[in-house]
Design an enzyme around this catalytic site. Structure first.
Site, PDB file in Angstrom:
ATOM      1  N   MET A 179     -63.509  51.310  40.307  1.00 29.34           N
ATOM      2  CA  MET A 179     -63.943  50.154  41.105  1.00 29.34           C
ATOM      3  C   MET A 179     -65.172  50.503  41.930  1.00 29.34           C
ATOM      4  O   MET A 179     -66.069  49.677  42.094  1.00 29.34           O
ATOM      5  CB  MET A 179     -62.800  49.685  42.023  1.00 29.34           C
ATOM      6  CG  MET A 179     -63.127  48.420  42.814  1.00 29.34           C
ATOM      7  SD  MET A 179     -63.457  46.957  41.802  1.00 29.34           S
ATOM      8  CE  MET A 179     -65.116  46.548  42.368  1.00 29.34           C
TER       9      MET A 179
ATOM     10  N   HIS B 235     -60.298  37.192  38.447  1.00 29.81           N
ATOM     11  CA  HIS B 235     -60.217  38.656  38.542  1.00 29.81           C
ATOM     12  C   HIS B 235     -58.778  39.129  38.712  1.00 29.81           C
ATOM     13  O   HIS B 235     -58.502  40.043  39.464  1.00 29.81           O
ATOM     14  CB  HIS B 235     -61.100  39.134  39.706  1.00 29.81           C
ATOM     15  CG  HIS B 235     -61.163  40.637  39.857  1.00 29.81           C
ATOM     16  ND1 HIS B 235     -61.561  41.464  38.833  1.00 29.81           N
ATOM     17  CD2 HIS B 235     -60.872  41.445  40.907  1.00 29.81           C
ATOM     18  CE1 HIS B 235     -61.519  42.727  39.264  1.00 29.81           C
ATOM     19  NE2 HIS B 235     -61.090  42.737  40.506  1.00 29.81           N
TER      20      HIS B 235
ATOM     21  N   ILE C 231     -61.887  53.131  47.467  1.00 27.74           N
ATOM     22  CA  ILE C 231     -63.037  52.456  46.853  1.00 27.74           C
ATOM     23  C   ILE C 231     -64.280  52.680  47.703  1.00 27.74           C
ATOM     24  O   ILE C 231     -65.350  53.019  47.192  1.00 27.74           O
ATOM     25  CB  ILE C 231     -62.783  50.942  46.696  1.00 27.74           C
ATOM     26  CG1 ILE C 231     -61.645  50.678  45.716  1.00 27.74           C
ATOM     27  CG2 ILE C 231     -64.068  50.224  46.247  1.00 27.74           C
ATOM     28  CD1 ILE C 231     -61.136  49.245  45.724  1.00 27.74           C
TER      29      ILE C 231
ATOM     30  N   GLY D 195     -65.007  48.868  54.927  1.00 27.71           N
ATOM     31  CA  GLY D 195     -63.813  49.466  54.316  1.00 27.71           C
ATOM     32  C   GLY D 195     -64.191  50.799  53.697  1.00 27.71           C
ATOM     33  O   GLY D 195     -63.649  51.230  52.680  1.00 27.71           O
TER      34      GLY D 195
ATOM     35  N   ARG E  83     -64.551  47.906  32.186  1.00 32.42           N
ATOM     36  CA  ARG E  83     -63.358  48.231  31.392  1.00 32.42           C
ATOM     37  C   ARG E  83     -63.504  47.689  29.974  1.00 32.42           C
ATOM     38  O   ARG E  83     -63.183  48.374  28.997  1.00 32.42           O
ATOM     39  CB  ARG E  83     -62.107  47.632  32.051  1.00 32.42           C
ATOM     40  CG  ARG E  83     -61.639  48.404  33.266  1.00 32.42           C
ATOM     41  CD  ARG E  83     -60.566  47.642  34.021  1.00 32.42           C
ATOM     42  NE  ARG E  83     -59.930  48.499  35.020  1.00 32.42           N
ATOM     43  CZ  ARG E  83     -59.251  48.031  36.062  1.00 32.42           C
ATOM     44  NH1 ARG E  83     -59.129  46.722  36.250  1.00 32.42           N
ATOM     45  NH2 ARG E  83     -58.689  48.860  36.919  1.00 32.42           N
TER      46      ARG E  83
ATOM     47  N   ARG F  38     -53.012  48.221  45.988  1.00 32.81           N
ATOM     48  CA  ARG F  38     -51.787  47.930  45.242  1.00 32.81           C
ATOM     49  C   ARG F  38     -50.933  49.172  45.072  1.00 32.81           C
ATOM     50  O   ARG F  38     -51.434  50.260  44.879  1.00 32.81           O
ATOM     51  CB  ARG F  38     -52.134  47.415  43.852  1.00 32.81           C
ATOM     52  CG  ARG F  38     -52.428  45.956  43.791  1.00 32.81           C
ATOM     53  CD  ARG F  38     -52.984  45.574  42.434  1.00 32.81           C
ATOM     54  NE  ARG F  38     -51.950  45.519  41.417  1.00 32.81           N
ATOM     55  CZ  ARG F  38     -52.197  45.433  40.121  1.00 32.81           C
ATOM     56  NH1 ARG F  38     -53.426  45.438  39.677  1.00 32.81           N
ATOM     57  NH2 ARG F  38     -51.207  45.361  39.257  1.00 32.81           N
TER      58      ARG F  38
ATOM     59  N   ILE G 132     -64.855  42.682  47.210  1.00 28.90           N
ATOM     60  CA  ILE G 132     -64.066  43.524  46.311  1.00 28.90           C
ATOM     61  C   ILE G 132     -62.580  43.354  46.639  1.00 28.90           C
ATOM     62  O   ILE G 132     -61.715  43.495  45.790  1.00 28.90           O
ATOM     63  CB  ILE G 132     -64.466  45.007  46.500  1.00 28.90           C
ATOM     64  CG1 ILE G 132     -65.949  45.210  46.169  1.00 28.90           C
ATOM     65  CG2 ILE G 132     -63.576  45.943  45.677  1.00 28.90           C
ATOM     66  CD1 ILE G 132     -66.552  46.463  46.792  1.00 28.90           C
ATOM     67  N   THR G 133     -62.303  43.049  47.905  1.00 27.42           N
ATOM     68  CA  THR G 133     -60.928  42.985  48.415  1.00 27.42           C
ATOM     69  C   THR G 133     -60.099  41.973  47.630  1.00 27.42           C
ATOM     70  O   THR G 133     -60.446  40.794  47.553  1.00 27.42           O
ATOM     71  CB  THR G 133     -60.942  42.604  49.907  1.00 27.42           C
ATOM     72  OG1 THR G 133     -61.775  43.528  50.611  1.00 27.42           O
ATOM     73  CG2 THR G 133     -59.544  42.628  50.499  1.00 27.42           C
ATOM     74  N   ASN G 134     -58.990  42.439  47.064  1.00 24.72           N
ATOM     75  CA  ASN G 134     -58.115  41.577  46.276  1.00 24.72           C
ATOM     76  C   ASN G 134     -57.136  40.800  47.148  1.00 24.72           C
ATOM     77  O   ASN G 134     -56.840  41.225  48.250  1.00 24.72           O
ATOM     78  CB  ASN G 134     -57.346  42.435  45.262  1.00 24.72           C
ATOM     79  CG  ASN G 134     -58.158  42.661  44.004  1.00 24.72           C
ATOM     80  OD1 ASN G 134     -58.768  41.739  43.493  1.00 24.72           O
ATOM     81  ND2 ASN G 134     -58.164  43.889  43.506  1.00 24.72           N
TER      82      ASN G 134
END
EC number: 1.1.1.37
Length: 311
Positions: free
Chosen positions: A227, A177, A12, A7, A153, A81, A117-119
């Site tokens: 990210m 997450h 990212i 990706g 964060r 998103r 990492i992929t949501n």
């Protein structure tokens, strides 16, 4: 040491590739893959940066050349998103992407450590695990959901609030997450005291920080740069541990021995085989205990969706 970023043409992926090109140990190989035809060009661009890390980019339908011989695979492929979406809305597209990539990994580099990492990570990690189990190559020590963004964060927001240097702040983050499943253990931050109001406000801000960025970008994307930094921090920690460094600890979403859920984010000690030990997250405050109890139905629901999808 070969690290593959899957990706790599996305927001990212490009940020992560830039950071890894600059920060991987000398002699490392960095492979970039994305379905987008620009990917070899991203690698060509990065190849001009004068660091002792070799880089190659691959595009098209088949990630095999990028995955071959990989020690670490970092997966950021998928859709991002947009305003009004939550991480669960991403499921419909991203679940299929993670499933097909896990099927490839099972054949091409089954021994690699895989960081997802992929949501939605709460769900995509169980999908990958189920695929690897079916293929008979699953090793729970080698599959991670990268939750490091919640950690960085937390470190940043605590440091801002208290006027501290963020590099001196350590905040374990447990659970999952997304949304309420993100639980920063503010009671464990050393040398800092919080009022009850501060704890509540900080916890909410950390849980909603992704939405904060999505809204601030006004339809132009989600949290890609922070990210990328978070994934780089986790990826480099993994590389150091695989190369034999002792005492490397990061939080990650793993299949451990949690009493709460089959997959759970908590501090893990990394070693030459991936997860060396899932560490205890220690004592919780009353606020944290209540927040943990309140998230478990959501977290277990997210996990079940992934397991069912992969059947």
């Amino acid at each position: 040491m070969k690290v593959a970023v899957i990706g790599a043409a996305g927001g990212i992926g490009q940020a992560l590739a830039l950071l890894l090109k600059n920060r991987l140990p000398a002699g490392s190989d960095l492979a970039l893959y994305d379905i987008a035809p620009v990917t070899p060009g991203v690698a060509a661009d990065l190849s001009h940066i004068p660091t002792p890390v070799s880089i190659k980019g691959y595009a098209g339908e088949d990630p095999t050349p990028a995955l071959e011989g990989a020690d670490v695979v970092l997966i950021s492929a998928g859709v991002a998103r947009k305003p009004g979406m939550d991480r669960a809305d991403l499921f419909n597209v991203n679940a299929g992407i993670v499933k097909s990539l896990a099927e490839k990994i099972a054949v091409v580099c089954p021994k690699a450590c895989v960081g997802i990492i992929t949501n939605p990570v709460n769900t995509t990690v169980p999908i990958a695990a189920e695929v690897l189990k079916k293929a008979g190559v699953y090793d729970k020590r080698r599959l991670f959901g990268i939750t490091t963004l919640d950690v960085i964060r937390s470190e940043t927001f605590v440091a801002e609030l208290k006027g501290k240097d963020p590099s001196d702040i350590r905040v374990p983050v447990i659970g999952g997450h997304s949304g309420v499943t993100i639980l920063p253990l503010l009671s464990q931050v050393e040398g800092v005291e919080f009022t009850a109001e501060e704890v509540e406000a900080l916890t909410k801000r950390i849980q909603n920080a992704g939405t904060e960025v999505v809204e601030a970008k006004a339809g132009g994307g989600s949290a890609t740069l922070s990210m990328g930094q978070a994934a780089c921090r986790f990826g480099l920690a993994l590389v150091r541990a695989l190369q034999g460094e002792e005492g490397v600890v990061e939080c990650a979403y793993v299949e451990g021995d949690s009493e709460h859920a089959p997959y759970f984010a908590q501090p893990v000690k990394l070693g030459k085989e991936g997860v060396e030990e899932v560490l205890s997250y220690g004592e919780l405050s009353d606020f944290e205990k209540a927040a943990l109890d309140g998230m478990l139905e959501t977290l277990n629901g997210d996990i079940n969706i992934g397991v069912e999808f992969a059947k």
